[in-house]
Scaffold this active site. Structure first.
Site, PDB file in Angstrom:
ATOM      1  N   LYS A   9       0.945  -1.098  -0.359  1.00 44.10           N
ATOM      2  CA  LYS A   9       0.183  -0.172  -0.289  1.00 44.10           C
ATOM      3  C   LYS A   9       0.871   1.476   0.328  1.00 44.10           C
ATOM      4  O   LYS A   9       2.236   1.366   0.470  1.00 44.10           O
ATOM      5  CB  LYS A   9      -1.158  -0.382   1.351  1.00 44.10           C
ATOM      6  CG  LYS A   9      -2.161  -1.135   0.922  1.00 44.10           C
ATOM      7  CD  LYS A   9      -2.885  -0.959   2.374  1.00 44.10           C
ATOM      8  CE  LYS A   9      -4.394  -2.320   2.613  1.00 44.10           C
ATOM      9  NZ  LYS A   9      -4.783  -1.990   3.696  1.00 44.10           N
ATOM     10  N   TYR A  49     -12.191  -1.847  -3.118  1.00 44.14           N
ATOM     11  CA  TYR A  49     -13.031  -2.003  -1.786  1.00 44.14           C
ATOM     12  C   TYR A  49     -14.501  -1.831  -1.887  1.00 44.14           C
ATOM     13  O   TYR A  49     -15.020  -2.001  -0.758  1.00 44.14           O
ATOM     14  CB  TYR A  49     -12.815  -1.198  -1.215  1.00 44.14           C
ATOM     15  CG  TYR A  49     -10.807  -1.945  -0.547  1.00 44.14           C
ATOM     16  CD1 TYR A  49     -10.765  -2.734  -0.328  1.00 44.14           C
ATOM     17  CD2 TYR A  49      -9.235  -0.819  -1.061  1.00 44.14           C
ATOM     18  CE1 TYR A  49      -9.707  -2.954   0.186  1.00 44.14           C
ATOM     19  CE2 TYR A  49      -8.549  -1.141  -0.701  1.00 44.14           C
ATOM     20  CZ  TYR A  49      -8.054  -1.598  -0.246  1.00 44.14           C
ATOM     21  OH  TYR A  49      -6.736  -2.456   0.645  1.00 44.14           O
ATOM     22  N   ASN A 112      -2.100  -0.486   7.129  1.00 46.43           N
ATOM     23  CA  ASN A 112      -1.176  -1.322   7.730  1.00 46.43           C
ATOM     24  C   ASN A 112      -0.366  -2.100   6.250  1.00 46.43           C
ATOM     25  O   ASN A 112      -0.398  -3.340   6.314  1.00 46.43           O
ATOM     26  CB  ASN A 112      -2.792  -1.773   7.912  1.00 46.43           C
ATOM     27  CG  ASN A 112      -3.576  -2.358   7.113  1.00 46.43           C
ATOM     28  OD1 ASN A 112      -3.517  -1.229   5.830  1.00 46.43           O
ATOM     29  ND2 ASN A 112      -4.724  -3.320   7.415  1.00 46.43           N
ATOM     30  N   HIS A 115      -1.796  -5.063   1.447  1.00 49.09           N
ATOM     31  CA  HIS A 115      -2.901  -6.168   1.145  1.00 49.09           C
ATOM     32  C   HIS A 115      -2.755  -7.794   0.155  1.00 49.09           C
ATOM     33  O   HIS A 115      -1.378  -7.807  -0.220  1.00 49.09           O
ATOM     34  CB  HIS A 115      -3.936  -5.456  -0.361  1.00 49.09           C
ATOM     35  CG  HIS A 115      -5.327  -6.090  -0.752  1.00 49.09           C
ATOM     36  ND1 HIS A 115      -5.921  -6.174  -0.070  1.00 49.09           N
ATOM     37  CD2 HIS A 115      -5.083  -7.099  -1.888  1.00 49.09           C
ATOM     38  CE1 HIS A 115      -7.106  -7.301  -0.819  1.00 49.09           C
ATOM     39  NE2 HIS A 115      -6.695  -7.533  -1.582  1.00 49.09           N
ATOM     40  N   GLU A 126      -9.944  -9.997  -8.599  1.00 48.43           N
ATOM     41  CA  GLU A 126      -7.890  -8.526  -8.023  1.00 48.43           C
ATOM     42  C   GLU A 126      -7.220  -8.650  -8.674  1.00 48.43           C
ATOM     43  O   GLU A 126      -6.465  -7.920  -9.410  1.00 48.43           O
ATOM     44  CB  GLU A 126      -7.525  -9.146  -6.507  1.00 48.43           C
ATOM     45  CG  GLU A 126      -9.051  -8.260  -5.371  1.00 48.43           C
ATOM     46  CD  GLU A 126      -8.535  -8.620  -3.673  1.00 48.43           C
ATOM     47  OE1 GLU A 126      -7.881  -9.339  -3.770  1.00 48.43           O
ATOM     48  OE2 GLU A 126      -9.207  -8.183  -3.121  1.00 48.43           O
TER      49      GLU A 126
HETATM   50  P1  IDP Z   1      -8.605  -7.276   5.388  1.00 50.32           P
HETATM   51  O1  IDP Z   1      -7.144  -5.917   4.696  1.00 50.32           O
HETATM   52  O2  IDP Z   1      -6.989  -7.892   6.012  1.00 50.32           O
HETATM   53  O3  IDP Z   1      -8.501  -8.111   4.026  1.00 50.32           O
HETATM   54  P2  IDP Z   1     -11.151  -5.790   5.652  1.00 50.32           P
HETATM   55  O4  IDP Z   1     -11.276  -6.265   6.769  1.00 50.32           O
HETATM   56  O5  IDP Z   1     -10.937  -6.175   3.835  1.00 50.32           O
HETATM   57  O6  IDP Z   1      -8.735  -6.260   5.998  1.00 50.32           O
HETATM   58  O7  IDP Z   1     -10.472  -3.957   5.158  1.00 50.32           O
HETATM   59  C1  IDP Z   1      -9.307  -3.791   4.272  1.00 50.32           C
HETATM   60  C2  IDP Z   1      -9.058  -2.492   4.573  1.00 50.32           C
HETATM   61  O8  IDP Z   1     -10.007  -1.604   5.152  1.00 50.32           O
HETATM   62  C3  IDP Z   1      -7.519  -2.980   5.780  1.00 50.32           C
HETATM   63  O9  IDP Z   1      -6.494  -3.334   5.866  1.00 50.32           O
HETATM   64  C4  IDP Z   1      -7.303  -1.437   6.244  1.00 50.32           C
HETATM   65  O10 IDP Z   1      -6.550  -0.780   5.179  1.00 50.32           O
HETATM   66  C5  IDP Z   1      -8.998  -0.510   6.224  1.00 50.32           C
HETATM   67  N1  IDP Z   1      -9.766  -0.639   7.504  1.00 50.32           N
HETATM   68  C6  IDP Z   1     -10.549  -1.670   7.468  1.00 50.32           C
HETATM   69  N2  IDP Z   1     -11.382  -1.804   8.555  1.00 50.32           N
HETATM   70  C7  IDP Z   1     -10.818  -0.405   9.562  1.00 50.32           C
HETATM   71  C8  IDP Z   1     -11.367   0.917  10.139  1.00 50.32           C
HETATM   72  O11 IDP Z   1     -12.022   0.000  11.083  1.00 50.32           O
HETATM   73  N3  IDP Z   1     -11.036   2.043  10.272  1.00 50.32           N
HETATM   74  C9  IDP Z   1     -10.177   2.113   9.231  1.00 50.32           C
HETATM   75  N4  IDP Z   1      -9.539   1.245   8.016  1.00 50.32           N
HETATM   76  C10 IDP Z   1      -9.873   0.083   8.187  1.00 50.32           C
END
Ligand code: IDP
Length: 138
Positions: A9, A49, A112, A115, A126
């Site tokens: 990312k 997303y 984080n 992905h 994807e």
């Molecule tokens: P993943 O990336 O571990 O699959 P997902 O729940 O699919 O997790 O969420 C996608 C992305 O959305 C996360 O990696 C993060 O960057 C963002 N995200 C998820 N939950 C939150 C939140 O509560 N606040 C801000 N960003 C979030």
């Protein structure tokens, strides 16, 4: 053999973590079958997303993911989908196991670093969203 979609990312690229991530992929033994640095068009990000469209953080997430270059990676290996998810660690770095990418390099759920596709269906979707067939090795 499985293929999965991984992405460094914008926070990871900006912080110069690309070589570290590619090194972990190589040490694990996954084959990189597609690789490119790109800025994601907004529409592509919204599709990618799409499952989070109704969530309060959706706008922030799309702004973040389109806000700088990412590195899109197609990975191949045995159990690569679950294996790559395990290497990334939990979505919230505070819950990620020590030694995972998110535990080692991230502090917030929003930014984080990585992905990874969460199922065979999302991997196929994807990979198709980010790569032309001609951009992937046989
Ligand atoms: P993943 O990336 O571990 O699959 P997902 O729940 O699919 O997790 O969420 C996608 C992305 O959305 C996360 O990696 C993060 O960057 C963002 N995200 C998820 N939950 C939150 C939140 O509560 N606040 C801000 N960003 C979030």
């Amino acid at each position: 053999m499985e293929r999965t979609f991984a992405m460094i990312k914008p926070d990871g690229v900006r912080r110069g973590l690309t070589p570290e991530i590619l090194s972990r992929i190589a040490r694990k033994g996954y084959r990189v079958v597609g690789l490119k640095q790109m800025v994601i068009p907004r529409e592509t990000a919204e599709t990618h997303y799409g499952e989070h469209r109704e969530r309060p953080f959706f706008g922030e997430l799309v702004d973040f993911i389109t806000g700088g270059p990412v590195v899109a990676i197609a990975l191949e290996g045995e159990n690569a989908i679950a294996g790559w998810r395990a290497m990334m660690g939990a979505t919230n770095p505070a819950n990620a196991a020590p030694g995972t990418i998110r535990a080692d390099f991230a502090t917030t759920t929003g930014e984080n670093v990585m992905h990874g596709s969460d199922s065979p269906e999302s991997a196929e979707r994807e990979l198709g969203l980010f790569f032309q067939p001609s951009e992937l090795l046989e």
